[in-house]
Scaffold this motif. Sequence first.
Motif, PDB file in Angstrom:
ATOM      1  N   MET A   1      41.810  49.638  41.844  1.00 19.56           N
ATOM      2  CA  MET A   1      40.699  49.462  42.793  1.00 19.56           C
ATOM      3  C   MET A   1      40.864  48.143  43.535  1.00 19.56           C
ATOM      4  O   MET A   1      40.966  47.078  42.920  1.00 19.56           O
ATOM      5  N   LEU A   2      40.945  48.195  44.835  1.00 21.33           N
ATOM      6  CA  LEU A   2      41.064  46.992  45.648  1.00 21.33           C
ATOM      7  C   LEU A   2      39.691  46.523  46.118  1.00 21.33           C
ATOM      8  O   LEU A   2      38.809  47.330  46.419  1.00 21.33           O
ATOM      9  N   ILE A   3      39.523  45.227  46.164  1.00 26.55           N
ATOM     10  CA  ILE A   3      38.295  44.610  46.634  1.00 26.55           C
ATOM     11  C   ILE A   3      38.658  43.654  47.756  1.00 26.55           C
ATOM     12  O   ILE A   3      39.693  42.979  47.689  1.00 26.55           O
ATOM     13  N   SER A   4      37.824  43.563  48.760  1.00 24.38           N
ATOM     14  CA  SER A   4      38.131  42.683  49.880  1.00 24.38           C
ATOM     15  C   SER A   4      38.059  41.227  49.445  1.00 24.38           C
ATOM     16  O   SER A   4      37.343  40.872  48.497  1.00 24.38           O
ATOM     17  N   LEU A   5      38.806  40.391  50.137  1.00 20.90           N
ATOM     18  CA  LEU A   5      38.784  38.965  49.826  1.00 20.90           C
ATOM     19  C   LEU A   5      37.395  38.372  50.060  1.00 20.90           C
ATOM     20  O   LEU A   5      36.982  37.456  49.352  1.00 20.90           O
ATOM     21  N   LYS A   6      36.676  38.911  51.022  1.00 23.28           N
ATOM     22  CA  LYS A   6      35.316  38.440  51.272  1.00 23.28           C
ATOM     23  C   LYS A   6      34.422  38.724  50.076  1.00 23.28           C
ATOM     24  O   LYS A   6      33.623  37.876  49.651  1.00 23.28           O
ATOM     25  N   ASP A   7      34.547  39.932  49.509  1.00 20.67           N
ATOM     26  CA  ASP A   7      33.752  40.273  48.331  1.00 20.67           C
ATOM     27  C   ASP A   7      34.110  39.386  47.149  1.00 20.67           C
ATOM     28  O   ASP A   7      33.242  38.981  46.362  1.00 20.67           O
ATOM     29  N   ASP A  39      38.892  46.305  31.370  1.00 25.10           N
ATOM     30  CA  ASP A  39      37.859  45.737  32.229  1.00 25.10           C
ATOM     31  C   ASP A  39      38.408  45.108  33.506  1.00 25.10           C
ATOM     32  O   ASP A  39      37.646  44.629  34.341  1.00 25.10           O
ATOM     33  N   ILE A  40      39.720  45.099  33.674  1.00 23.96           N
ATOM     34  CA  ILE A  40      40.306  44.510  34.874  1.00 23.96           C
ATOM     35  C   ILE A  40      40.142  45.469  36.056  1.00 23.96           C
ATOM     36  O   ILE A  40      40.528  46.632  35.981  1.00 23.96           O
ATOM     37  N   VAL A  41      39.562  44.973  37.122  1.00 21.69           N
ATOM     38  CA  VAL A  41      39.339  45.776  38.325  1.00 21.69           C
ATOM     39  C   VAL A  41      40.407  45.478  39.373  1.00 21.69           C
ATOM     40  O   VAL A  41      40.956  46.385  39.997  1.00 21.69           O
ATOM     41  N   CYS A  42      40.709  44.203  39.555  1.00 18.53           N
ATOM     42  CA  CYS A  42      41.657  43.808  40.600  1.00 18.53           C
ATOM     43  C   CYS A  42      42.215  42.425  40.277  1.00 18.53           C
ATOM     44  O   CYS A  42      41.517  41.589  39.691  1.00 18.53           O
ATOM     45  N   VAL A  43      43.453  42.200  40.645  1.00 23.74           N
ATOM     46  CA  VAL A  43      44.091  40.899  40.457  1.00 23.74           C
ATOM     47  C   VAL A  43      44.555  40.392  41.816  1.00 23.74           C
ATOM     48  O   VAL A  43      45.116  41.149  42.614  1.00 23.74           O
ATOM     49  N   VAL A  44      44.291  39.111  42.070  1.00 17.53           N
ATOM     50  CA  VAL A  44      44.704  38.472  43.314  1.00 17.53           C
ATOM     51  C   VAL A  44      45.627  37.321  42.963  1.00 17.53           C
ATOM     52  O   VAL A  44      45.286  36.480  42.123  1.00 17.53           O
ATOM     53  N   ALA A  59      52.550  45.225  34.764  1.00 13.27           N
ATOM     54  CA  ALA A  59      51.959  45.845  33.577  1.00 13.27           C
ATOM     55  C   ALA A  59      50.451  45.992  33.673  1.00 13.27           C
ATOM     56  O   ALA A  59      49.783  46.246  32.661  1.00 13.27           O
ATOM     57  N   LEU A  60      49.896  45.863  34.867  1.00 12.48           N
ATOM     58  CA  LEU A  60      48.457  46.038  35.038  1.00 12.48           C
ATOM     59  C   LEU A  60      48.046  47.456  34.637  1.00 12.48           C
ATOM     60  O   LEU A  60      48.810  48.402  34.797  1.00 12.48           O
ATOM     61  N   PRO A  61      46.833  47.600  34.119  1.00 16.67           N
ATOM     62  CA  PRO A  61      46.371  48.942  33.733  1.00 16.67           C
ATOM     63  C   PRO A  61      46.242  49.858  34.939  1.00 16.67           C
ATOM     64  O   PRO A  61      46.054  49.400  36.076  1.00 16.67           O
TER      65      PRO A  61
END
Length: 257
Positions: A1-7, A39-44, A59-61
């Motif tokens: 799941m990607l999230i915007s940098l603004k969010d 519980d990881i949604v996104c990594v930046v 190796a991200l889920p």
Amino acid sequence: MLISLKDIKNLVKMKKARDEQGLFVTEGRKLFLEAPREDIVCVVATKTYAKEHEAELKALPKGAGLIADLDEKRFASLSDTKTPQGILTVMKKTSFDMEKVLAVPSPLYLLLENLQDPGNAGTILRTAEAAGVTAVFLTEGSVDFTNPKTVRSTMGSIFRVPHFYVDDVDKLLLRFRENGVTTYAAHLKGDRSYTDAACRKGTAFFIGNEGRGLTDELSDKADVLMKIPMSGQVESLNAAMAAGILMYEAKRQRSLP
């Protein structure tokens, strides 16, 4: 799941955004490695970090988003620290089972009333894990445990130590009494030393606000008012320090044969 940098920036800066989305942000490699994978949604990450730690990021889920092409300046605009490590992890808020925690035999609890300092809160949670505390409860209006500074101060304990916000303290104290938990208020007017607390049985320590201490309303509901003896002209201790002394006295007693 990607999230915007603004969010992501909003999650870092605003409690409201964290509450509405049920997400928070951790910063640094240690917290990324210790985070529950589910519980990881996104990594930046910055380009540099991604290159140096390619295997970890691969190796991200399944389902976790990855943004790994930021330059240092763009990444710094998201970071809450002066010296960013190059990686942010967007997490679902860790969920703990209060009923399970309240059913633990001979528990050791902390109840934090109106605690405001993020660093104190994080240090207390980290110390709680080290001292074997069963759970930490906070009154409504206390510091947000998902505040970035608090998260960093926990050094990963936020993922492992059950913690709950309580809107009805009387109801919680009733559960304590029903389960045979003795409550101790750390209070300057206490007439007993903290070493007199019988911590091998169910125990709950009350810790108050950094500047004002416990309210009379809560301290009056404690079974025992106790104090930490002090020398010199010191009137009170830092909240995290006081909590640490009490937790480790309980740990000491519980380690006795």
